[in-house]
Write a protein that holds these residues in place. Structure first.
Motif, PDB file in Angstrom:
ATOM      1  N   GLN A  43     -30.437  56.803 -71.333  1.00  0.00           N
ATOM      2  CA  GLN A  43     -31.875  57.026 -71.460  1.00  0.00           C
ATOM      3  C   GLN A  43     -32.462  56.123 -72.542  1.00  0.00           C
ATOM      4  O   GLN A  43     -31.973  56.105 -73.673  1.00  0.00           O
ATOM      5  N   SER A  44     -33.508  55.420 -72.185  1.00  0.00           N
ATOM      6  CA  SER A  44     -34.205  54.560 -73.141  1.00  0.00           C
ATOM      7  C   SER A  44     -35.035  55.391 -74.107  1.00  0.00           C
ATOM      8  O   SER A  44     -35.695  56.353 -73.710  1.00  0.00           O
ATOM      9  N   ARG A  46     -38.005  56.517 -76.577  1.00  0.00           N
ATOM     10  CA  ARG A  46     -39.469  56.438 -76.622  1.00  0.00           C
ATOM     11  C   ARG A  46     -39.952  56.536 -78.074  1.00  0.00           C
ATOM     12  O   ARG A  46     -41.144  56.683 -78.327  1.00  0.00           O
ATOM     13  N   GLU A 117     -37.903  49.097 -69.818  1.00  0.00           N
ATOM     14  CA  GLU A 117     -38.526  50.419 -69.875  1.00  0.00           C
ATOM     15  C   GLU A 117     -39.390  50.591 -71.121  1.00  0.00           C
ATOM     16  O   GLU A 117     -40.379  49.892 -71.275  1.00  0.00           O
ATOM     17  N   THR A 118     -39.011  51.491 -72.024  1.00  0.00           N
ATOM     18  CA  THR A 118     -39.838  51.849 -73.186  1.00  0.00           C
ATOM     19  C   THR A 118     -39.348  51.221 -74.484  1.00  0.00           C
ATOM     20  O   THR A 118     -39.744  51.632 -75.570  1.00  0.00           O
TER      21      THR A 118
END
Length: 129
Positions: A43-44, A46, A117-118
């Motif tokens: 998971q990237s 945030r 992604e983020t």
């Protein structure tokens, strides 16, 4: 392995990099893909730049040590960021990590329009043994 730092000037010392690193008689070279603030589940992050930079440093260190290398033998460190201004606001964290491992590396900082992604920061390294 023998490393030699080439610094015709002194101004880069405050910026925690060297102009060039010569490596002779290296046993092996590790080319590390850009590491980011992606957790073990993929998971990237945030989070803000400072948090992402710390997570990125941790991931880079994990890859290097898992490969049987030492962070002190990083000879090239490319830094990609979506905001140079935000990155420089937490540059002291990177400098502390470089100093902790006595890393003297050739380096480039590049501001890019976007990362995966983020993500806001990515570290790509070359390490020798």
């Amino acid at each position: 392995m023998e490393k030699r730092v080439i610094n015709p000037w002194e101004w880069q010392n405050e910026r925690s990099y060297v102009q060039a690193v010569e490596v002779k008689q290296a046993e092996a070279t590790l080319y590390v893909s850009g590491q980011t603030a992606i957790n073990a589940e993929g998971q990237s992050s945030r989070a803000d730049m400072k948090t992402q930079l710390q997570e990125t440093i941790n991931n880079l260190e994990t890859v290097i040590t898992e490969a049987g290398y030492q962070c002190s033998n990083i000879v090239r460190l490319n830094i990609y960021t979506t905001s140079t201004e935000e990155f420089l606001g937490c540059f002291d964290m990177l400098q502390a990590w470089l100093n902790l491992h006595s890393i003297q590396q050739a380096s480039t900082v590049l501001e890019v329009a976007g990362l995966f992604e983020t993500l806001n920061v990515e570290l790509e390294a070359v390490v020798v043994r």
